[in-house]
Design an enzyme around this catalytic site. Structure first.
Site, PDB file in Angstrom:
ATOM      1  N   ASP A 174       0.841  -1.203   0.000  1.00  0.00           N
ATOM      2  CA  ASP A 174       0.000   0.000   0.000  1.00  0.00           C
ATOM      3  C   ASP A 174       0.876   1.253   0.000  1.00  0.00           C
ATOM      4  O   ASP A 174       0.568   2.242  -0.676  1.00  0.00           O
ATOM      5  CB  ASP A 174      -0.925  -0.006   1.230  1.00  0.00           C
ATOM      6  CG  ASP A 174      -1.811  -1.246   1.245  1.00  0.00           C
ATOM      7  OD1 ASP A 174      -2.334  -1.610   0.181  1.00  0.00           O
ATOM      8  OD2 ASP A 174      -1.962  -1.858   2.324  1.00  0.00           O
ATOM      9  N   HIS A 201      -5.621  -3.539   5.451  1.00  0.00           N
ATOM     10  CA  HIS A 201      -5.218  -3.857   4.083  1.00  0.00           C
ATOM     11  C   HIS A 201      -6.390  -4.438   3.290  1.00  0.00           C
ATOM     12  O   HIS A 201      -6.392  -5.609   2.918  1.00  0.00           O
ATOM     13  CB  HIS A 201      -4.029  -4.832   4.064  1.00  0.00           C
ATOM     14  CG  HIS A 201      -3.609  -5.194   2.673  1.00  0.00           C
ATOM     15  ND1 HIS A 201      -3.027  -4.286   1.812  1.00  0.00           N
ATOM     16  CD2 HIS A 201      -3.733  -6.341   1.968  1.00  0.00           C
ATOM     17  CE1 HIS A 201      -2.807  -4.877   0.639  1.00  0.00           C
ATOM     18  NE2 HIS A 201      -3.229  -6.125   0.710  1.00  0.00           N
TER      19      HIS A 201
HETATM   20  N1  NAI Z   1      -0.498  -8.403   1.816  1.00  0.00           N
HETATM   21  C1  NAI Z   1      -0.545  -8.000   0.570  1.00  0.00           C
HETATM   22  O1  NAI Z   1      -0.337  -6.830   0.277  1.00  0.00           O
HETATM   23  C2  NAI Z   1      -0.833  -8.968  -0.535  1.00  0.00           C
HETATM   24  C3  NAI Z   1      -1.295 -10.223  -0.261  1.00  0.00           C
HETATM   25  N2  NAI Z   1      -1.533 -11.120  -1.258  1.00  0.00           N
HETATM   26  C4  NAI Z   1      -2.016 -12.445  -0.872  1.00  0.00           C
HETATM   27  O2  NAI Z   1      -0.934 -13.387  -0.902  1.00  0.00           O
HETATM   28  C5  NAI Z   1      -1.471 -14.703  -1.060  1.00  0.00           C
HETATM   29  C6  NAI Z   1      -0.685 -15.493  -2.099  1.00  0.00           C
HETATM   30  O3  NAI Z   1      -0.862 -14.933  -3.372  1.00  0.00           O
HETATM   31  P1  NAI Z   1      -0.168 -15.603  -4.670  1.00  0.00           P
HETATM   32  O4  NAI Z   1       1.250 -15.912  -4.389  1.00  0.00           O
HETATM   33  O5  NAI Z   1      -0.509 -14.752  -5.817  1.00  0.00           O
HETATM   34  O6  NAI Z   1      -0.984 -16.966  -4.758  1.00  0.00           O
HETATM   35  P2  NAI Z   1      -0.535 -18.343  -5.493  1.00  0.00           P
HETATM   36  O7  NAI Z   1      -1.745 -19.192  -5.573  1.00  0.00           O
HETATM   37  O8  NAI Z   1       0.191 -18.034  -6.746  1.00  0.00           O
HETATM   38  O9  NAI Z   1       0.517 -18.977  -4.480  1.00  0.00           O
HETATM   39  C7  NAI Z   1       0.148 -19.400  -3.216  1.00  0.00           C
HETATM   40  C8  NAI Z   1       1.047 -20.545  -2.826  1.00  0.00           C
HETATM   41  O10 NAI Z   1       0.679 -20.954  -1.521  1.00  0.00           O
HETATM   42  C9  NAI Z   1       0.839 -22.362  -1.491  1.00  0.00           C
HETATM   43  N3  NAI Z   1       0.113 -22.940  -0.373  1.00  0.00           N
HETATM   44  C10 NAI Z   1      -1.203 -23.241  -0.260  1.00  0.00           C
HETATM   45  N4  NAI Z   1      -1.450 -23.812   0.923  1.00  0.00           N
HETATM   46  C11 NAI Z   1      -0.270 -23.860   1.590  1.00  0.00           C
HETATM   47  C12 NAI Z   1       0.136 -24.329   2.847  1.00  0.00           C
HETATM   48  N5  NAI Z   1      -0.718 -24.877   3.708  1.00  0.00           N
HETATM   49  N6  NAI Z   1       1.430 -24.209   3.189  1.00  0.00           N
HETATM   50  C13 NAI Z   1       2.319 -23.649   2.345  1.00  0.00           C
HETATM   51  N7  NAI Z   1       2.009 -23.191   1.132  1.00  0.00           N
HETATM   52  C14 NAI Z   1       0.716 -23.300   0.766  1.00  0.00           C
HETATM   53  C15 NAI Z   1       0.353 -22.847  -2.849  1.00  0.00           C
HETATM   54  O11 NAI Z   1       0.826 -24.152  -3.124  1.00  0.00           O
HETATM   55  C16 NAI Z   1       0.944 -21.785  -3.746  1.00  0.00           C
HETATM   56  O12 NAI Z   1       2.219 -22.142  -4.221  1.00  0.00           O
HETATM   57  C17 NAI Z   1      -2.939 -14.524  -1.398  1.00  0.00           C
HETATM   58  O13 NAI Z   1      -3.717 -14.742  -0.246  1.00  0.00           O
HETATM   59  C18 NAI Z   1      -3.019 -13.070  -1.803  1.00  0.00           C
HETATM   60  O14 NAI Z   1      -4.299 -12.514  -1.616  1.00  0.00           O
HETATM   61  C19 NAI Z   1      -1.309 -10.798  -2.567  1.00  0.00           C
HETATM   62  C20 NAI Z   1      -0.840  -9.549  -2.900  1.00  0.00           C
HETATM   63  C21 NAI Z   1      -0.612  -8.527  -1.918  1.00  0.00           C
HETATM   64  O1  OAA Z   2      -5.745  -7.271  -4.104  1.00  0.00           O
HETATM   65  C1  OAA Z   2      -5.430  -8.423  -3.761  1.00  0.00           C
HETATM   66  O2  OAA Z   2      -6.235  -9.350  -3.659  1.00  0.00           O
HETATM   67  C2  OAA Z   2      -4.011  -8.675  -3.401  1.00  0.00           C
HETATM   68  C3  OAA Z   2      -3.567  -7.602  -2.494  1.00  0.00           C
HETATM   69  O3  OAA Z   2      -3.772  -7.650  -1.305  1.00  0.00           O
HETATM   70  C4  OAA Z   2      -3.011  -6.394  -3.096  1.00  0.00           C
HETATM   71  O4  OAA Z   2      -2.595  -6.411  -4.258  1.00  0.00           O
HETATM   72  O5  OAA Z   2      -2.965  -5.384  -2.390  1.00  0.00           O
END
Ligand code: NAI
Ligand code: OAA
Length: 338
Positions: A174, A201
């Site tokens: 953010d 967030h």
């Molecule tokens: N805090 C923030 O600003 C942001 C948060 N996110 C969040 O981050 C998370 C991941 O996003 P992506 O990497 O794009 O998703 P993705 O689906 O590409 O990767 C997630 C990974 O987590 C793994 N996974 C699932 N269950 C698991 C477990 N029990 N233990 C270990 N690994 C496990 C999957 O196998 C996969 O490799 C989502 O919840 C997303 O909303 C995404 C962008 C920004």
């Molecule tokens: O928007 C989403 O779902 C992933 C996230 O938290 C971000 O990009 O800030």
């Protein structure tokens, strides 16, 4: 960007006070390392000279990611762990645990729509953290952060390991977005821009404080409103552009690497490391809230107040409280009911 450039960029940022050989041993684990965020984040952590051991864990796919990343000629030793029976080994001795494990949004979904799947993932990973590295700093990326952080806190409390100074919801993206959008609009060098982002967030709970942005710019009320909305909807902008193929991964990996680097610097005793993060807080009446925090050897050394807010920001603050409160309560309830 070429690796050498990235490495020199990161080492300039990271090694204040330490050459990589003098920096203390630090083990960092990425949980969800084979995912969209996990892979580039693993790359960036491999480039960080403050890391001596890099542990990459996922339920599947980590051996390949680990083999790939391990060939990069930087300080850290890399090990990949796949599947729950290897989770303990992945976590043992960790100083910093970064959690991007869980499902991302598709167009039309809110972050809260991820709760049903991600709450359980975060709960089980937190249970393992309490068992295998109870003193580690935890960087929670998995959404909905407004609920997953309270879930982790409850799990740690039940296990008797909760240290409120060591649990962080990662809201750095953010701040990264607010800086980029502000610099673009003000036509100033983005490297010099600072904008605190407070609250939570998700949607309107993300409250950028453009009245405190530096360098100052003379924006109209309409401009500030538009910049605020774009920051709040930044995640959705990416989700829609990716059209079903997930949410922000590359910018998130960058933001996650910046925040983990700040935690490592704090642990290593570098002074005046200040970042925004969603932490246990008394800044408002809500038990968790994102604001500027000073990072140190014990994690959070100081949670800063909000400073003076414009009327627009005061309204935004009051407007976000009910949603943030209910997301926090939802997480607490889940952790205690299941
Ligand atoms: N805090 C923030 O600003 C942001 C948060 N996110 C969040 O981050 C998370 C991941 O996003 P992506 O990497 O794009 O998703 P993705 O689906 O590409 O990767 C997630 C990974 O987590 C793994 N996974 C699932 N269950 C698991 C477990 N029990 N233990 C270990 N690994 C496990 C999957 O196998 C996969 O490799 C989502 O919840 C997303 O909303 C995404 C962008 C920004
Ligand atoms: O928007 C989403 O779902 C992933 C996230 O938290 C971000 O990009 O800030």
């Amino acid at each position: 960007m070429r690796t050498a450039m990235l490495r020199s960029m990161l080492s300039r940022r990271s090694s204040r006070g330490f050459s990589s050989s003098a920096a203390p041993e630090r083990k960092v684990v990425v949980l969800g390392a084979a995912g969209g965020i996990g892979q580039p984040l693993s790359l960036l952590m491999k480039l960080n000279p403050l890391v001596s051991t890099l542990s990459l864990y996922d339920i599947v796919g980590t051996p390949g990611v680990a083999a790939d990343v391990s060939h990069i000629n930087t300080r850290s030793k890399v090990t990949g762990y796949a599947g729950e029976d290897q989770l303990g080994k992945a976590l043992e001795g960790c100083d910093v645990v970064i959690i991007p494990a869980g499902v991302p949004r598709k167009p039309g979904m809110t972050r809260d729509d991820l709760f049903n799947i991600n709450a359980g993932i975060v709960k089980s990973l937190s249970t393992a953290i309490a068992k295998y590295c109870p003193h580690a700093i935890v960087n929670m990326i998995s959404n909905p952060v407004n609920s997953t952080v309270p879930i982790a806190a409850e799990v740690f409390k039940k296990a008797g390991t909760y240290d409120e100074k060591k649990l962080f919801g990662v809201t750095t993206l953010d701040v990264v977005r607010a800086k980029t959008f502000y610099a673009g609009k003000a036509n100033v060098n983005v490297a010099e821009v600072n904008v605190p982002v407070v609250g939570g967030h998700a949607g309107i709970t993300i409250l950028p404080l453009f009245s405190q942005a530096t360098p100052t710019a003379n924006f109209s009320a309409e401009d500030i409103k538009a910049l605020t909305k774009r920051t709040q909807d930044g995640g959705t902008e990416v989700v829609e552009a990716k059209a079903g193929k997930g949410s922000a991964t590359l910018s998130m990996a960058y933001a996650g690497a910046l925040f983990a680097d700040a935690c490592l610097k704090g642990l290593n005793g570098v002074p005046d490391v200040v970042e925004c993060s969603f932490v246990q807080s008394t800044v408002t009446e809500l038990p968790f809230f994102a604001s500027k925090v000073r990072l140190g050897k014990n994690g959070v050394e100081e949670v800063f107040g909000l400073g003076s807010l414009s009327d627009f920001e005061k309204e935004g603050l009051e407007a976000l409280k009910p949603e943030l409160k209910s997301s926090i309560e939802k997480g607490i309830k889940f952790a205690n009911a299941n």
